[in-house]
Each structure stands twice: as structure tokens, then as C-alpha cells.
Design a protein around this motif. Structure first.
Motif, PDB file in Angstrom:
ATOM      1  N   VAL A  12      55.686  94.671  44.437  1.00  0.00           N
ATOM      2  CA  VAL A  12      54.333  94.788  43.900  1.00  0.00           C
ATOM      3  C   VAL A  12      54.324  94.315  42.457  1.00  0.00           C
ATOM      4  CG1 VAL A  12      53.666  96.693  45.413  1.00  0.00           C
ATOM      5  CG2 VAL A  12      54.669  97.178  43.171  1.00  0.00           C
ATOM      6  N   GLN A  13      53.141  93.997  41.976  1.00  0.00           N
ATOM      7  CA  GLN A  13      52.975  93.624  40.585  1.00  0.00           C
ATOM      8  C   GLN A  13      52.830  94.866  39.717  1.00  0.00           C
ATOM      9  OE1 GLN A  13      49.576  91.011  40.532  1.00  0.00           O
ATOM     10  NE2 GLN A  13      50.787  89.220  41.087  1.00  0.00           N
ATOM     11  N   GLY A  16      50.375  98.040  39.988  1.00  0.00           N
ATOM     12  CA  GLY A  16      50.031  98.260  41.377  1.00  0.00           C
ATOM     13  C   GLY A  16      50.544  99.581  41.901  1.00  0.00           C
ATOM     14  N   SER A  17      50.379  99.768  43.201  1.00  0.00           N
ATOM     15  CA  SER A  17      50.730 101.035  43.841  1.00  0.00           C
ATOM     16  C   SER A  17      51.527 100.806  45.111  1.00  0.00           C
ATOM     17  CB  SER A  17      49.471 101.833  44.192  1.00  0.00           C
ATOM     18  OG  SER A  17      48.726 102.168  43.040  1.00  0.00           O
ATOM     19  N   LEU A  18      52.359 101.767  45.423  1.00  0.00           N
ATOM     20  CA  LEU A  18      53.076 101.827  46.680  1.00  0.00           C
ATOM     21  C   LEU A  18      53.107 103.274  47.143  1.00  0.00           C
ATOM     22  CD1 LEU A  18      56.257  99.569  46.239  1.00  0.00           C
ATOM     23  CD2 LEU A  18      54.357  99.160  47.810  1.00  0.00           C
ATOM     24  N   ARG A  19      53.193 103.448  48.442  1.00  0.00           N
ATOM     25  CA  ARG A  19      53.358 104.777  49.017  1.00  0.00           C
ATOM     26  C   ARG A  19      54.600 104.783  49.891  1.00  0.00           C
ATOM     27  NH1 ARG A  19      50.154 108.002  53.752  1.00  0.00           N
ATOM     28  NH2 ARG A  19      50.381 110.121  52.937  1.00  0.00           N
ATOM     29  N   LEU A  20      55.580 105.565  49.485  1.00  0.00           N
ATOM     30  CA  LEU A  20      56.801 105.710  50.250  1.00  0.00           C
ATOM     31  C   LEU A  20      56.680 106.891  51.203  1.00  0.00           C
ATOM     32  CD1 LEU A  20      59.543 105.238  47.489  1.00  0.00           C
ATOM     33  CD2 LEU A  20      58.366 103.492  48.852  1.00  0.00           C
ATOM     34  N   SER A  21      57.260 106.741  52.374  1.00  0.00           N
ATOM     35  CA  SER A  21      57.291 107.809  53.357  1.00  0.00           C
ATOM     36  C   SER A  21      58.721 108.059  53.786  1.00  0.00           C
ATOM     37  CB  SER A  21      56.446 107.454  54.587  1.00  0.00           C
ATOM     38  OG  SER A  21      55.092 107.265  54.252  1.00  0.00           O
ATOM     39  N   LEU A  85      52.583 101.293  38.563  1.00  0.00           N
ATOM     40  CA  LEU A  85      54.000 100.955  38.591  1.00  0.00           C
ATOM     41  C   LEU A  85      54.381 100.036  37.439  1.00  0.00           C
ATOM     42  CD1 LEU A  85      54.420 100.576  42.422  1.00  0.00           C
ATOM     43  CD2 LEU A  85      55.806 102.078  40.975  1.00  0.00           C
ATOM     44  N   LYS A  86      55.578 100.259  36.937  1.00  0.00           N
ATOM     45  CA  LYS A  86      56.124  99.496  35.825  1.00  0.00           C
ATOM     46  C   LYS A  86      57.389  98.776  36.272  1.00  0.00           C
ATOM     47  CE  LYS A  86      54.636 103.092  32.570  1.00  0.00           C
ATOM     48  NZ  LYS A  86      55.086 104.062  31.528  1.00  0.00           N
ATOM     49  N   PRO A  87      57.742  97.677  35.607  1.00  0.00           N
ATOM     50  CA  PRO A  87      58.981  96.986  35.975  1.00  0.00           C
ATOM     51  C   PRO A  87      60.203  97.897  35.950  1.00  0.00           C
ATOM     52  CG  PRO A  87      57.669  95.581  34.577  1.00  0.00           C
ATOM     53  CD  PRO A  87      56.974  96.919  34.605  1.00  0.00           C
ATOM     54  N   GLU A  88      60.238  98.863  35.050  1.00  0.00           N
ATOM     55  CA  GLU A  88      61.377  99.766  34.983  1.00  0.00           C
ATOM     56  C   GLU A  88      61.458 100.716  36.170  1.00  0.00           C
ATOM     57  OE1 GLU A  88      58.630 101.165  31.503  1.00  0.00           O
ATOM     58  OE2 GLU A  88      59.070  99.294  32.563  1.00  0.00           O
ATOM     59  N   ASP A  89      60.427 100.765  36.999  1.00  0.00           N
ATOM     60  CA  ASP A  89      60.491 101.542  38.230  1.00  0.00           C
ATOM     61  C   ASP A  89      61.278 100.828  39.321  1.00  0.00           C
ATOM     62  OD1 ASP A  89      58.880 103.727  37.303  1.00  0.00           O
ATOM     63  OD2 ASP A  89      57.094 102.503  37.644  1.00  0.00           O
ATOM     64  N   THR A  90      61.593  99.568  39.103  1.00  0.00           N
ATOM     65  CA  THR A  90      62.362  98.803  40.075  1.00  0.00           C
ATOM     66  C   THR A  90      63.706  99.479  40.327  1.00  0.00           C
ATOM     67  OG1 THR A  90      61.322  96.698  39.494  1.00  0.00           O
ATOM     68  CG2 THR A  90      63.481  96.596  40.532  1.00  0.00           C
ATOM     69  N   ASN A  91      63.974  99.767  41.583  1.00  0.00           N
ATOM     70  CA  ASN A  91      65.185 100.500  41.927  1.00  0.00           C
ATOM     71  C   ASN A  91      65.271 100.648  43.442  1.00  0.00           C
ATOM     72  OD1 ASN A  91      67.505 101.799  40.750  1.00  0.00           O
ATOM     73  ND2 ASN A  91      66.140 102.741  39.235  1.00  0.00           N
ATOM     74  N   VAL A  92      66.397 101.151  43.895  1.00  0.00           N
ATOM     75  CA  VAL A  92      66.515 101.605  45.263  1.00  0.00           C
ATOM     76  C   VAL A  92      66.149 103.079  45.286  1.00  0.00           C
ATOM     77  CG1 VAL A  92      68.019 101.933  47.245  1.00  0.00           C
ATOM     78  CG2 VAL A  92      68.288  99.907  45.805  1.00  0.00           C
ATOM     79  N   TYR A  93      65.203 103.435  46.128  1.00  0.00           N
ATOM     80  CA  TYR A  93      64.733 104.803  46.230  1.00  0.00           C
ATOM     81  C   TYR A  93      65.306 105.451  47.482  1.00  0.00           C
ATOM     82  CZ  TYR A  93      61.455 104.096  42.421  1.00  0.00           C
ATOM     83  OH  TYR A  93      60.897 103.860  41.183  1.00  0.00           O
ATOM     84  N   TYR A  94      65.859 106.648  47.303  1.00  0.00           N
ATOM     85  CA  TYR A  94      66.502 107.371  48.384  1.00  0.00           C
ATOM     86  C   TYR A  94      65.773 108.666  48.679  1.00  0.00           C
ATOM     87  CZ  TYR A  94      70.480 104.262  47.620  1.00  0.00           C
ATOM     88  OH  TYR A  94      71.290 103.167  47.488  1.00  0.00           O
ATOM     89  N   THR A 110      65.389 102.517  50.170  1.00  0.00           N
ATOM     90  CA  THR A 110      64.405 101.459  50.315  1.00  0.00           C
ATOM     91  C   THR A 110      64.162 100.822  48.955  1.00  0.00           C
ATOM     92  OG1 THR A 110      62.189 100.912  51.162  1.00  0.00           O
ATOM     93  CG2 THR A 110      62.420 103.019  50.028  1.00  0.00           C
ATOM     94  N   GLN A 111      64.118  99.511  48.933  1.00  0.00           N
ATOM     95  CA  GLN A 111      63.994  98.772  47.683  1.00  0.00           C
ATOM     96  C   GLN A 111      62.550  98.736  47.210  1.00  0.00           C
ATOM     97  OE1 GLN A 111      66.494  97.156  45.738  1.00  0.00           O
ATOM     98  NE2 GLN A 111      64.799  96.981  44.267  1.00  0.00           N
ATOM     99  N   VAL A 112      62.355  99.092  45.954  1.00  0.00           N
ATOM    100  CA  VAL A 112      61.067  98.950  45.292  1.00  0.00           C
ATOM    101  C   VAL A 112      61.252  97.983  44.129  1.00  0.00           C
ATOM    102  CG1 VAL A 112      59.284 100.085  43.917  1.00  0.00           C
ATOM    103  CG2 VAL A 112      60.216 101.219  45.947  1.00  0.00           C
TER     104      VAL A 112
END
Length: 116
Positions: A12-13, A16-21, A85-94, A110-112
Motif C-alpha cells: 500500500v501507499q 493508506g490502510s490494510l486490515r490483517l486477519s 500507514l507509514k513506510p516504517e510500518d513495513t515489516n513481516v507481521y506475525y 505476512t508481508q506488509v
């Protein structure tokens, strides 16, 4: 025995927003807490947010006001709504689950990715 399956990651840019499940299966009744962690290369996994069966939440300072964790106890599913969301949120989320007996379970991650 608990299995965790994550979904919702992607690209995402910034802003923006994402919803993880994260859907838990197996001994759902044994789960006391579910949450989300993230891990950068060469670093330990760090807390993003957690929620207990009774609804008590905990957030990392870096995501307060932007991320919201919620859950459906009957389904054994936890969600992470990520806004602004910010670029520093880029990460693998567990996804994480902790049972009343103290056992820890992890999803595969999951990669964000947040582009600037």
C-alpha cells in the motif's frame, strides 16, 4: 494444539490502510490472548498490539491512534486495522496466540509493505 493462518498483507501507499486477519483453529477455547508482532531482519519480534479474551488491549507506542486490534472470540479470529500507514510500518507481521497454560503459537507471517 492451535494453528494460526494470517491474511490481508500486501503493498500500500503511505497514508493508506490494510486490515490483517488471523484465524485460529484447534483448541480455540484454550486461547487467552491473541495479538500481532512484527520483525525486521536481524531484530527480535516486537509487540504491535494484543487483545485478551475479555477485551483488554495493549499497543506499541508507535502505532497508537493508527492501529486498532479487535477479535471474534467465538471464531477465534483477531483483526488488525491499520490506518495512516507509514513506510516504517513495513515489516513481516506475525499473528500470536497464548493459551491459558502458557503455550505460545505463531503464524507464518505476512508481508506488509508501505511505499512512500
Amino acid at each position: 494444539q492451535v494453528q494460526l493462518v494470517e491474511s490481508g498483507g500486501g503493498l500500500v501507499q503511505a497514508g493508506g490502510s490494510l486490515r490483517l486477519s488471523c484465524a485460529a483453529s484447534g483448541s480455540i477455547v484454550s486461547i487467552y490472548l491473541m495479538g500481532w508482532y512484527r520483525q525486521a531482519p536481524g531484530k527480535q519480534r516486537q509487540l504491535v498490539a494484543t487483545i485478551t479474551n475479555l477485551g483488554s488491549t495493549n499497543y506499541a507506542d508507535s502505532v497508537k491512534g493508527r492501529f486498532t486490534i479487535s477479535r471474534d472470540n467465538a471464531k477465534g479470529t483477531v483483526y488488525l486495522q491499520m490506518n495512516s500507514l507509514k513506510p516504517e510500518d513495513t515489516n513481516v507481521y506475525y499473528c500470536n496466540a497464548v493459551t491459558y497454560s502458557g503455550n505460545y503459537y505463531w503464524g507464518q507471517g505476512t508481508q506488509v509493505t508501505v511505499s512512500s
